[in-house]
Design an enzyme around this catalytic site. Structure first.
Site, PDB file in Angstrom:
ATOM      1  N   ALA A  92       6.467  -2.116   6.529  1.00 40.66           N
ATOM      2  CA  ALA A  92       7.069  -3.040   7.480  1.00 40.66           C
ATOM      3  C   ALA A  92       5.946  -3.852   8.118  1.00 40.66           C
ATOM      4  O   ALA A  92       4.792  -3.403   8.149  1.00 40.66           O
ATOM      5  CB  ALA A  92       7.831  -2.262   8.533  1.00 40.66           C
TER       6      ALA A  92
ATOM      7  N   GLY B  14       7.416   1.279   4.793  1.00 43.90           N
ATOM      8  CA  GLY B  14       8.697   0.669   4.416  1.00 43.90           C
ATOM      9  C   GLY B  14       8.750   0.257   2.953  1.00 43.90           C
ATOM     10  O   GLY B  14       9.815   0.239   2.339  1.00 43.90           O
TER      11      GLY B  14
ATOM     12  N   GLU C 296       9.680   3.268   1.149  1.00 39.91           N
ATOM     13  CA  GLU C 296      11.084   3.571   1.470  1.00 39.91           C
ATOM     14  C   GLU C 296      12.045   2.666   0.704  1.00 39.91           C
ATOM     15  O   GLU C 296      13.078   3.119   0.205  1.00 39.91           O
ATOM     16  CB  GLU C 296      11.295   3.437   2.987  1.00 39.91           C
ATOM     17  CG  GLU C 296      10.579   4.552   3.749  1.00 39.91           C
ATOM     18  CD  GLU C 296      10.540   4.332   5.253  1.00 39.91           C
ATOM     19  OE1 GLU C 296      10.149   3.226   5.685  1.00 39.91           O
ATOM     20  OE2 GLU C 296      10.898   5.256   6.000  1.00 39.91           O
TER      21      GLU C 296
ATOM     22  N   GLU D  62       2.806   5.891   8.372  1.00 36.45           N
ATOM     23  CA  GLU D  62       3.206   5.449   9.712  1.00 36.45           C
ATOM     24  C   GLU D  62       2.519   6.234  10.822  1.00 36.45           C
ATOM     25  O   GLU D  62       2.253   5.721  11.902  1.00 36.45           O
ATOM     26  CB  GLU D  62       4.733   5.574   9.878  1.00 36.45           C
ATOM     27  CG  GLU D  62       5.546   4.579   9.058  1.00 36.45           C
ATOM     28  CD  GLU D  62       5.884   5.057   7.649  1.00 36.45           C
ATOM     29  OE1 GLU D  62       5.256   6.028   7.173  1.00 36.45           O
ATOM     30  OE2 GLU D  62       6.762   4.438   7.022  1.00 36.45           O
TER      31      GLU D  62
HETATM   32  N1  DAK Z   1       1.996  -5.477   8.156  1.00 36.79           N
HETATM   33  C1  DAK Z   1       1.438  -6.678   8.420  1.00 36.79           C
HETATM   34  N2  DAK Z   1       0.402  -7.199   7.741  1.00 36.79           N
HETATM   35  C2  DAK Z   1      -0.112  -6.461   6.740  1.00 36.79           C
HETATM   36  C3  DAK Z   1       0.409  -5.184   6.398  1.00 36.79           C
HETATM   37  C4  DAK Z   1       1.521  -4.686   7.159  1.00 36.79           C
HETATM   38  N3  DAK Z   1       2.117  -3.512   6.890  1.00 36.79           N
HETATM   39  N4  DAK Z   1      -0.312  -4.695   5.371  1.00 36.79           N
HETATM   40  C5  DAK Z   1      -1.228  -5.618   5.069  1.00 36.79           C
HETATM   41  N5  DAK Z   1      -1.118  -6.687   5.894  1.00 36.79           N
HETATM   42  C6  DAK Z   1      -1.916  -7.905   5.906  1.00 36.79           C
HETATM   43  C7  DAK Z   1      -3.282  -7.649   6.517  1.00 36.79           C
HETATM   44  O1  DAK Z   1      -3.233  -7.704   7.930  1.00 36.79           O
HETATM   45  C8  DAK Z   1      -4.089  -8.791   5.931  1.00 36.79           C
HETATM   46  O2  DAK Z   1      -3.780  -9.977   6.624  1.00 36.79           O
HETATM   47  P1  DAK Z   1      -4.997 -10.975   7.091  1.00 36.79           P
HETATM   48  O3  DAK Z   1      -5.915 -10.144   7.904  1.00 36.79           O
HETATM   49  O4  DAK Z   1      -5.596 -11.431   5.786  1.00 36.79           O
HETATM   50  O5  DAK Z   1      -4.276 -12.060   7.840  1.00 36.79           O
HETATM   51  C9  DAK Z   1      -3.495  -8.952   4.533  1.00 36.79           C
HETATM   52  O6  DAK Z   1      -2.208  -8.319   4.586  1.00 36.79           O
HETATM   53  C10 DAK Z   1      -4.298  -8.224   3.466  1.00 36.79           C
HETATM   54  O7  DAK Z   1      -4.489  -6.891   3.888  1.00 36.79           O
HETATM   55  P2  DAK Z   1      -5.924  -6.189   3.953  1.00 36.79           P
HETATM   56  O8  DAK Z   1      -7.003  -7.186   4.203  1.00 36.79           O
HETATM   57  O9  DAK Z   1      -5.799  -5.040   4.894  1.00 36.79           O
HETATM   58  O10 DAK Z   1      -6.048  -5.660   2.440  1.00 36.79           O
HETATM   59  P3  DAK Z   1      -6.841  -4.398   1.910  1.00 36.79           P
HETATM   60  O11 DAK Z   1      -6.766  -4.488   0.428  1.00 36.79           O
HETATM   61  O12 DAK Z   1      -8.192  -4.284   2.560  1.00 36.79           O
HETATM   62  O13 DAK Z   1      -6.005  -3.115   2.415  1.00 36.79           O
HETATM   63  C11 DAK Z   1      -3.967  -1.836   2.770  1.00 36.79           C
HETATM   64  C12 DAK Z   1      -4.725  -2.890   1.899  1.00 36.79           C
HETATM   65  C13 DAK Z   1      -2.533  -1.743   2.219  1.00 36.79           C
HETATM   66  C14 DAK Z   1      -4.652  -0.458   2.578  1.00 36.79           C
HETATM   67  C15 DAK Z   1      -3.995  -2.239   4.246  1.00 36.79           C
HETATM   68  O14 DAK Z   1      -3.559  -3.596   4.344  1.00 36.79           O
HETATM   69  C16 DAK Z   1      -3.099  -1.401   5.105  1.00 36.79           C
HETATM   70  O15 DAK Z   1      -3.450  -0.280   5.469  1.00 36.79           O
HETATM   71  N6  DAK Z   1      -1.920  -1.941   5.481  1.00 36.79           N
HETATM   72  C17 DAK Z   1      -0.995  -1.265   6.366  1.00 36.79           C
HETATM   73  C18 DAK Z   1      -0.274  -0.163   5.613  1.00 36.79           C
HETATM   74  C19 DAK Z   1       0.702   0.582   6.522  1.00 36.79           C
HETATM   75  O16 DAK Z   1       0.307   1.230   7.485  1.00 36.79           O
HETATM   76  N7  DAK Z   1       1.993   0.489   6.208  1.00 36.79           N
HETATM   77  C20 DAK Z   1       3.009   1.168   6.956  1.00 36.79           C
HETATM   78  C21 DAK Z   1       3.499   0.230   8.027  1.00 36.79           C
HETATM   79  S1  DAK Z   1       4.694   0.980   9.116  1.00 36.79           S
HETATM   80  C22 DAK Z   1      12.441   0.875   9.953  1.00 36.79           C
HETATM   81  C23 DAK Z   1      12.174   0.509   8.673  1.00 36.79           C
HETATM   82  C24 DAK Z   1      10.909   0.611   8.176  1.00 36.79           C
HETATM   83  C25 DAK Z   1       9.865   1.018   8.974  1.00 36.79           C
HETATM   84  C26 DAK Z   1      10.109   1.358  10.277  1.00 36.79           C
HETATM   85  C27 DAK Z   1      11.400   1.277  10.777  1.00 36.79           C
HETATM   86  N8  DAK Z   1      13.784   0.809  10.430  1.00 36.79           N
HETATM   87  C28 DAK Z   1      14.845   0.430   9.521  1.00 36.79           C
HETATM   88  C29 DAK Z   1      14.088   1.172  11.767  1.00 36.79           C
HETATM   89  C30 DAK Z   1       8.549   1.089   8.363  1.00 36.79           C
HETATM   90  C31 DAK Z   1       7.376   1.150   9.028  1.00 36.79           C
HETATM   91  C32 DAK Z   1       6.158   0.867   8.274  1.00 36.79           C
HETATM   92  O17 DAK Z   1       6.195   0.549   7.133  1.00 36.79           O
END
Ligand code: DAK
Length: 258
Positions: A65, A109, A112, A132
């Site tokens: 997400a 997400g 998921e 998360e």
């Molecule tokens: N959100 C926003 N931006 C993201 C992102 C994310 N999840 N993942 C990557 N990006 C963006 C980065 O900020 C970066 O943007 P700029 O800085 O260039 O503007 C760009 O994508 C490229 O990412 P990186 O520079 O970080 O790329 P790397 O190859 O170095 O790293 C990575 C890739 C996937 C390891 C890293 O980007 C990362 O850790 N991303 C976050 C992964 C994460 O924590 N995902 C879980 C998010 S929480 C719900 C439904 C769903 C959910 C909740 C509630 N309901 C229905 C109630 C779900 C929650 C989640 O998914």
């Protein structure tokens, strides 16, 4: 058909939806989930489509997400507008089979959404996780429920509590994905599998999907009863008759989806 957040196309009887927010590794924001939901509903309604493939880019199926969008929200915001839940589960309304073709990151997400699909074909660079906890929250779109059903409690707890990433080999060994293919073969393999499914009788494929999904919702005895009744119901279709007749006559069946 082409718009900025999802790209859709039809090949034969297969509908293909590609998540398309490359600048953010396909992070799932509200607009992207709306676009995905609309594409799914359109393909569900299209009688010329028998199976759907959902995919992303070679680097990311979806990295979760959109954290930047969520970061500003309060408890009041998310409960008042049911903000994220509102458009995250359209996939569950789709009765046609849906294959997730996953390359690169399928995190949070993204993992998921892949698990909401009927099965996952992974490229050899696929990475799955529910990280998360690292950003102070927990899975919100079914990860804490679907992951244990797919990979057992122990591995799901490991993933959800440590936030670690699982590679494609581990994901296949654990039962999260059905097959792994080289990255450059992912689209072809997913299309081929979808074409096989789309060549079956659509009402029968829907019945088969419903029967398997029942296994996650009910007791064994009730599930088997559901299967038995659904099996009996297939005898009301022309395609069941055609399928068995074609076998007896040693020819290919010609299904009319009735
Ligand atoms: N959100 C926003 N931006 C993201 C992102 C994310 N999840 N993942 C990557 N990006 C963006 C980065 O900020 C970066 O943007 P700029 O800085 O260039 O503007 C760009 O994508 C490229 O990412 P990186 O520079 O970080 O790329 P790397 O190859 O170095 O790293 C990575 C890739 C996937 C390891 C890293 O980007 C990362 O850790 N991303 C976050 C992964 C994460 O924590 N995902 C879980 C998010 S929480 C719900 C439904 C769903 C959910 C909740 C509630 N309901 C229905 C109630 C779900 C929650 C989640 O998914």
């Amino acid at each position: 058909m082409h718009d900025s957040l999802v790209i859709t196309r039809i090949e034969g009887r297969v509908g293909i939806i590609q998540l398309n927010r490359p600048s953010h590794l396909n992070a799932l924001n509200d607009a992207l989930m709306d676009a995905l939901g609309a594409a799914l509903i359109e393909m569900e309604k299209n009688d010329d489509i028998g199976c759907i493939v959902l995919t992303g880019s070679s680097k990311a199926f979806a990295a979760g997400a959109d954290i930047s969008a969520m970061q500003k929200l309060s408890y009041h915001d998310v409960t008042k507008d049911d903000l994220i839940s509102r458009n995250w589960e359209t996939m569950l309304q789709v009765r046609k089979p849906v294959i997730a073709a996953v390359a690169g990151y399928a995190l949070g997400g993204g993992c998921e959404v892949a698990m909401m699909c009927d099965f996952i074909i992974a490229a050899d660079n696929a990475k799955f996780g529910q990280p998360e906890i690292k950003i102070g929250t927990i899975p919100g779109a079914g990860g804490s429920q679907r992951l244990p059903r797919a990979v057992s409690k122990s591995k799901a707890m490991d993933m959800v509590l440590t936030g670690r990433i699982m590679d494609a080999v581990e994901a296949e060994r654990a039962g999260l994905v059905s097959r792994i293919v080289p990255l450059d073969k992912l689209n072809d393999e997913a299309l081929e599998a979808a074409t096989v499914i789309a060549g079956m009788s659509l009402p029968i494929a829907i019945a088969a999907k419903e029967a398997v999904n029942r296994a996650y919702e009910t007791t064994l005895r009730e599930g088997v009863l559901f299967e038995r009744r659904t099996f009996h119901a297939t005898f009301a279709t022309q395609d069941r008759k055609e399928g068995m007749t074609a076998f007896v006559e040693k020819r290919e069946p010609h299904f009319t989806h009735q």
